[in-house]
Scaffold this motif. Structure first.
Motif, PDB file in Angstrom:
ATOM      1  N   UNK A   6     -11.148  22.028 -23.903  1.00  0.00           N
ATOM      2  CA  UNK A   6     -11.992  22.740 -22.958  1.00  0.00           C
ATOM      3  C   UNK A   6     -11.202  23.856 -22.301  1.00  0.00           C
ATOM      4  N   UNK A   7     -11.948  24.846 -21.820  1.00  0.00           N
ATOM      5  CA  UNK A   7     -11.388  26.052 -21.233  1.00  0.00           C
ATOM      6  C   UNK A   7     -11.332  25.918 -19.719  1.00  0.00           C
ATOM      7  N   UNK A   8     -10.193  26.335 -19.147  1.00  0.00           N
ATOM      8  CA  UNK A   8     -10.024  26.403 -17.693  1.00  0.00           C
ATOM      9  C   UNK A   8      -9.727  27.869 -17.353  1.00  0.00           C
ATOM     10  N   UNK A   9     -10.582  28.527 -16.555  1.00  0.00           N
ATOM     11  CA  UNK A   9     -10.310  29.915 -16.162  1.00  0.00           C
ATOM     12  C   UNK A   9      -8.950  30.006 -15.467  1.00  0.00           C
ATOM     13  N   UNK A  10      -8.214  31.055 -15.780  1.00  0.00           N
ATOM     14  CA  UNK A  10      -6.845  31.175 -15.298  1.00  0.00           C
ATOM     15  C   UNK A  10      -6.681  31.818 -13.936  1.00  0.00           C
ATOM     16  N   UNK A  43      -6.857  29.032 -19.886  1.00  0.00           N
ATOM     17  CA  UNK A  43      -6.076  28.036 -20.602  1.00  0.00           C
ATOM     18  C   UNK A  43      -6.992  27.136 -21.410  1.00  0.00           C
ATOM     19  N   UNK A  44      -6.524  26.768 -22.607  1.00  0.00           N
ATOM     20  CA  UNK A  44      -7.216  25.788 -23.425  1.00  0.00           C
ATOM     21  C   UNK A  44      -6.478  24.471 -23.242  1.00  0.00           C
ATOM     22  N   UNK A  45      -7.188  23.479 -22.735  1.00  0.00           N
ATOM     23  CA  UNK A  45      -6.609  22.159 -22.505  1.00  0.00           C
ATOM     24  C   UNK A  45      -7.067  21.247 -23.627  1.00  0.00           C
ATOM     25  N   UNK A  46      -6.126  20.512 -24.203  1.00  0.00           N
ATOM     26  CA  UNK A  46      -6.426  19.527 -25.234  1.00  0.00           C
ATOM     27  C   UNK A  46      -5.936  18.181 -24.731  1.00  0.00           C
ATOM     28  N   UNK A  47      -6.849  17.216 -24.654  1.00  0.00           N
ATOM     29  CA  UNK A  47      -6.489  15.912 -24.115  1.00  0.00           C
ATOM     30  C   UNK A  47      -7.425  14.830 -24.639  1.00  0.00           C
ATOM     31  N   UNK A  48      -6.915  13.620 -24.703  1.00  0.00           N
ATOM     32  CA  UNK A  48      -7.752  12.468 -25.017  1.00  0.00           C
ATOM     33  C   UNK A  48      -8.336  11.906 -23.731  1.00  0.00           C
ATOM     34  N   UNK A  49      -7.789  12.332 -22.608  1.00  0.00           N
ATOM     35  CA  UNK A  49      -8.246  11.854 -21.315  1.00  0.00           C
ATOM     36  C   UNK A  49      -9.423  12.659 -20.794  1.00  0.00           C
ATOM     37  N   UNK A  50      -9.760  12.361 -19.551  1.00  0.00           N
ATOM     38  CA  UNK A  50     -10.874  13.047 -18.898  1.00  0.00           C
ATOM     39  C   UNK A  50     -10.496  14.491 -18.584  1.00  0.00           C
ATOM     40  N   UNK A  51     -11.480  15.396 -18.552  1.00  0.00           N
ATOM     41  CA  UNK A  51     -11.188  16.785 -18.191  1.00  0.00           C
ATOM     42  C   UNK A  51     -10.791  16.895 -16.717  1.00  0.00           C
ATOM     43  N   UNK A  52     -10.157  18.010 -16.392  1.00  0.00           N
ATOM     44  CA  UNK A  52      -9.786  18.265 -14.998  1.00  0.00           C
ATOM     45  C   UNK A  52     -11.025  18.318 -14.115  1.00  0.00           C
ATOM     46  N   UNK A  53     -10.906  17.751 -12.928  1.00  0.00           N
ATOM     47  CA  UNK A  53     -11.995  17.833 -11.961  1.00  0.00           C
ATOM     48  C   UNK A  53     -11.853  19.118 -11.166  1.00  0.00           C
ATOM     49  N   UNK A  54     -12.895  19.490 -10.416  1.00  0.00           N
ATOM     50  CA  UNK A  54     -12.817  20.673  -9.556  1.00  0.00           C
ATOM     51  C   UNK A  54     -11.698  20.515  -8.531  1.00  0.00           C
ATOM     52  N   UNK A  55     -11.519  19.312  -8.021  1.00  0.00           N
ATOM     53  CA  UNK A  55     -10.467  19.058  -7.039  1.00  0.00           C
ATOM     54  C   UNK A  55      -9.082  19.253  -7.650  1.00  0.00           C
ATOM     55  N   UNK A  59      -6.172  21.879  -6.674  1.00  0.00           N
ATOM     56  CA  UNK A  59      -4.774  21.478  -6.455  1.00  0.00           C
ATOM     57  C   UNK A  59      -3.824  22.353  -7.263  1.00  0.00           C
ATOM     58  N   UNK A  60      -4.213  22.679  -8.505  1.00  0.00           N
ATOM     59  CA  UNK A  60      -3.390  23.557  -9.342  1.00  0.00           C
ATOM     60  C   UNK A  60      -3.289  24.952  -8.732  1.00  0.00           C
ATOM     61  N   UNK A  61      -4.377  25.443  -8.148  1.00  0.00           N
ATOM     62  CA  UNK A  61      -4.361  26.762  -7.515  1.00  0.00           C
ATOM     63  C   UNK A  61      -3.456  26.768  -6.289  1.00  0.00           C
ATOM     64  N   UNK A  62      -3.506  25.708  -5.506  1.00  0.00           N
ATOM     65  CA  UNK A  62      -2.639  25.609  -4.322  1.00  0.00           C
ATOM     66  C   UNK A  62      -1.175  25.545  -4.753  1.00  0.00           C
ATOM     67  N   UNK A  63      -0.883  24.710  -5.752  1.00  0.00           N
ATOM     68  CA  UNK A  63       0.486  24.593  -6.255  1.00  0.00           C
ATOM     69  C   UNK A  63       0.962  25.914  -6.856  1.00  0.00           C
TER      70      UNK A  63
END
Length: 94
Positions: A6-10, A43-55, A59-63
């Protein structure tokens, strides 16, 4: 085990931060790489886990903001000051 992409806007997210934190949020097998989707950088995220939540994205933006501020201070630059940067240009003689 199937992988989800899935895509996450950068916007507002540092590449260094998301690459360092993605396994914490999405599991040890998660990977992220720069990607352009419909003309938007992110960013293209590849994972077997759950996608990133809005929260988690917030958190990534703050960091990322904190990371960029530390980098600017470390380099002796003012924090996000939009000022001209001298660039050597060759003169064009037509």
């Amino acid at each position: 085990m199937s992988l989800n992409n899935y895509f996450v806007p950068g916007y507002g997210i540092s590449r260094t931060v998301i690459q360092g934190e993605i396994r914490y949020f999405c599991g040890p097998d998660a990977i992220v790489r720069p990607y352009v989707h419909q003309g938007r950088d992110g960013f293209l995220v590849t994972t077997a886990g759950a996608p990133l939540t809005k929260e988690q994205i917030e958190d990534l933006k703050i960091a990322s903001h904190q990371y960029e501020q530390r980098q600017a201070e470390r380099n002796g630059d003012e924090w996000y000051v939009n000022r001209p940067v001298p660039v050597a240009q060759k003169s064009r003689n037509n």
